[in-house]
Design an enzyme around this catalytic site. Structure first.
Site, short mmCIF file in Angstrom:
data_model
loop_
_atom_site.label_atom_id
_atom_site.label_comp_id
_atom_site.label_asym_id
_atom_site.label_seq_id
_atom_site.Cartn_x
_atom_site.Cartn_y
_atom_site.Cartn_z
N ASP A 15 32.87 50.20 40.93
CA ASP A 15 34.12 49.31 40.86
C ASP A 15 33.67 48.13 41.52
OD1 ASP A 15 36.98 49.25 40.54
OD2 ASP A 15 37.19 49.08 42.50
N GLU A 68 31.09 46.76 37.35
CA GLU A 68 31.99 45.54 36.95
C GLU A 68 31.18 44.38 37.71
OE1 GLU A 68 36.47 46.70 36.99
OE2 GLU A 68 35.59 46.90 38.97
#
Ligand code: CA
Length: 656
Positions: free
Chosen positions: A335, A366
């Site tokens: 994340d 990400e």
């Protein structure tokens, strides 16, 4: 008391680095028949007392033990007793002030994670765990993102009442829609769909759901409390620290047995709150601060973890290895990876490769952050612009393709290629080649292994909701639905023929809706649940996905993840609302077709497309993705209906 600035100065001094960096790996509290060992790292503490409890949340300590200060700021205690199942915390003194804390290295904990639990991990293994093995790695990966609480919550899923929303639901075989015995849900449904990897939204212990509270509570769980402990609200008993460990292992074992690899969503960029076990045991060490001492906030969560600090990076690396070893996780999705440093991610990649074999465990994340977070010591953030610095097997979610296909992720009304956007044809072609050496704007991507090709994830509107906003918005006419379905099939046809790793949000295959809610992280279960009834209302779309996935597995030219994959793109054509790519489909893996021709057409009226020379089999069109089972042929020109894809294959010439 030391100020934040003084702490920060101390931590970044060469003396601190030299005196307190330690190689030791056995932090936490581990027990066996031989005894129990407690280890905590806190150079800043002047005194540490270990407190033992019978329960995970109530009652006073039955024993308080002063810890011994060892080398490198490590505090230790060992005993010959096996303390498995005993709960504990630490009292630390900083300049005479006492602070109570759970153990950052805890592997088990009581309800809501405020007290840690000493654990003999061998006692938490389900039957057959030693033999548990993931299915063999395959290049033809299709990653399916689920949330444990969402997946089995809806009554129509047919899961046993007590297992709805739990790890255990994914151990239930042969569940069906409303228990009708006909329409598969759960594991059988996933098998029929053909996905290869199940990505779990956070299953580490997070803070936003009260584990002792009612079952209607819901959160995605991007708010870590204990990084190395499973979340308790998905367990059948959150009070007994052993249960969540065993049940998560059972779930992984079950997914493996059913042919899926398991990927864990990890959130090392911030914690539930600044008042964490990290801050309590080692003030300001694990967090980034501005020069004036205020915490950095590039995670938009108020506290950015300082991954570039030596012992913090070591913590993260060992945490990943722990999940891979102890829980048999097959991959990790980071994340806000853009808040972690490149060096750390490459070190994790290397450690996983050494332990499990090169590329065996997937790693991607990400490549962005809510804002830029200055890192100490010249460390480089793992942002998109730095993809070239990352190992070839560290991937990133590709927002270029996502937004080119369906439109801007935050601007609801902005369309993409499939829903009326203009001038996106080149982007679609670049998406197919996973942005390796695109004509303009070389991002430095080394191979398709570095790219996640997708159009939906838990964040932002579902694909269906985005299409509803951009195609005849506000209307529910048959035509509106028909047009959205066509755009949906085209969107799937595009990203499922890209060379990157495929990824989609659970339910995309049946036009999942969250009623237009853009960010449902703490919305109700009704908004977030997997709607198994809708899965069977939209059977045609679901079948279309199944066909695409099955076909892709037969097309090695699209699944090749090596740096050489780019050479397979033999030709590309773009015209108004049209993009087409010719792909070399030969290679070691046997395939019936030596070349593939992909046509993506987003125009509103049917058109004619010119085919490369030779006879072509039509493997899929805009409505049927199973044509390859009994294909018709075409040569010269091909009529392409509005908003649709064509996947064509040229057969190998007969030998001799
Ligand atoms: Ca929790």
């Amino acid at each position: 008391m030391k100020t934040v600035k003084e702490y920060k100065e101390w931590y970044r001094s060469p003396e601190f680095e030299k005196n307190y960096t330690c190689e030791q790996k056995d932090f936490g509290a581990l027990c066996s028949e031989k005894g129990s060992v407690f280890k905590l790292w806190s150079p800043a503490a002047e005194k540490v007392t270990l407190q033992l409890y019978k329960k995970g949340n109530k009652g006073d300590a039955f024993l308080k033990i002063p810890m011994e200060r060892e080398e490198k700021g490590v505090w230790g205690y060992c005993t010959r007793e096996n303390l498995h199942g005993v709960y504990y915390d630490y009292v630390l003194s900083f300049e005479g002030k006492e602070v109570t804390s759970a153990d950052p290295w805890a592997r088990a904990c009581g309800v809501n994670g405020k007290r840690s639990m000493a654990v003999d991990l061998s006692r938490t293994n389900p039957e057959g765990w030693q033999e548990d093995k993931a299915p063999a790695y395959q290049e033809e990966n299709v990653i399916y993102e689920i949330h444990v609480g969402e997946f089995s919550w809806h009554k129509s899923g047919g899961f046993p009442e007590k297992y709805r929303g739990t790890y255990k639901a994914l151990t239930c075989a042969h569940t069906t829609l409303n228990n009708d015995g006909i329409h598969p849900t759960g594991l059988d449904y996933l098998k029929e769909l053909g996905v290869t990897h199940i990505q779990l939204m956070p299953v580490f212990d997070y803070g936003s759901v009260d584990e002792a509270g009612d079952r209607e509570q819901f959160n995605w769980g991007y708010d870590p409390v204990n990084y190395n402990v499973p979340e308790g609200s998905y367990a059948t008993d959150a009070e007994n620290g052993e249960v969540r460990i065993r049940e998560l292992k059972e779930m992984i074992q079950s997914l493996h047995r059913n042919g899926f690899r398991v990927i864990m969503d990890v959130v090392y960029n911030h914690t539930y709150s600044m008042d964490s076990c990290f801050q309590r045991t080692m003030p300001w060490y694990y967090y980034r601060t501005k020069e004036d001492g205020t915490p950095e906030n590039s995670s938009a969560c108020g506290n950015d973890v300082a991954s570039e600090r030596t012992m913090c990076g070591k913590y993260i690396l060992e945490s990943v290895l722990y999940w891979a070893e102890e829980y048999h996780m097959d991959g990790f999705r980071f994340d806000l990876m853009g808040l972690l440093d490149v060096e750390l991610l490459n070190a994790i990649r290397k450690a996983l490769d050494e332990k499990f074999g090169k590329g065996e465990k997937l790693m991607y994340g990400e490549p962005w952050a809510a804002a830029s977070s200055p890192m100490e010591g010249g460390a480089k953030p793992a942002l998109k612009e730095n993809i070239g610095l990352l190992d070839e097997n560290v991937g990133m979610f590709c927002d270029n393709l996502r937004d080119a296909v369906k439109g801007h992720v935050f601007e609801g009304e902005l369309p993409g290629f499939v829903n009326g956007g203009k001038g996106l044809e080149k982007d679609i072609v670049n998406g197919v080649r996973a942005w390796c050496k695109p004509e303009k704007g070389d991002m430095g991507i080394k191979a398709p292994s570095q790219v996640i090709s997708y159009v939906s994830a838990h964040d932002n509107w579902t694909l269906w909701d985005k299409l509803s906003l951009t195609i005849e918005s506000g209307k529910d006419s048959r035509k509106a639905i028909r047009d959205r379905l066509a755009a949906n099939r085209l969107a799937a046809g595009i990203y499922m023929t890209c060379q990157g790793n495929l990824f989609f949000l659970s339910g995309e295959e049946f036009a999942r809706t969250k009623d237009g809610v853009e960010n449902s992280y703490n919305s109700s279960r009704t908004i977030n649940r997997m709607d198994w009834e809708r899965a069977y209302e939209n059977t045609e779309l679901r079948r279309y996905y199944q066909g695409l996935i099955a076909l892709r597995k037969k097309l090695p030219g699209l699944c090749d993840k090596t740096p050489g994959a780019e050479k397979r793109i033999l030709m590309e054509r773009t015209g108004k609302n049209m993009a087409a790519v010719l792909v070399d489909n030969t290679g070691e893996k046997a395939s019936e077709w030596e070349q593939i021709y992909l046509i993506y057409y987003a125009g509103r009226k049917r058109t004619e497309a010119e085919l490369p020379e030779g006879e072509w089999e039509i493997l899929a069109d805009g409505e049927n993705s199973f044509l390859w089972k009994n294909p018709e042929t075409a040569a010269g020109k091909l009529t392409v209906s509005k908003t649709s894809v064509r996947i064509l294959g040229k057969r190998k010439k007969a030998e001799g």
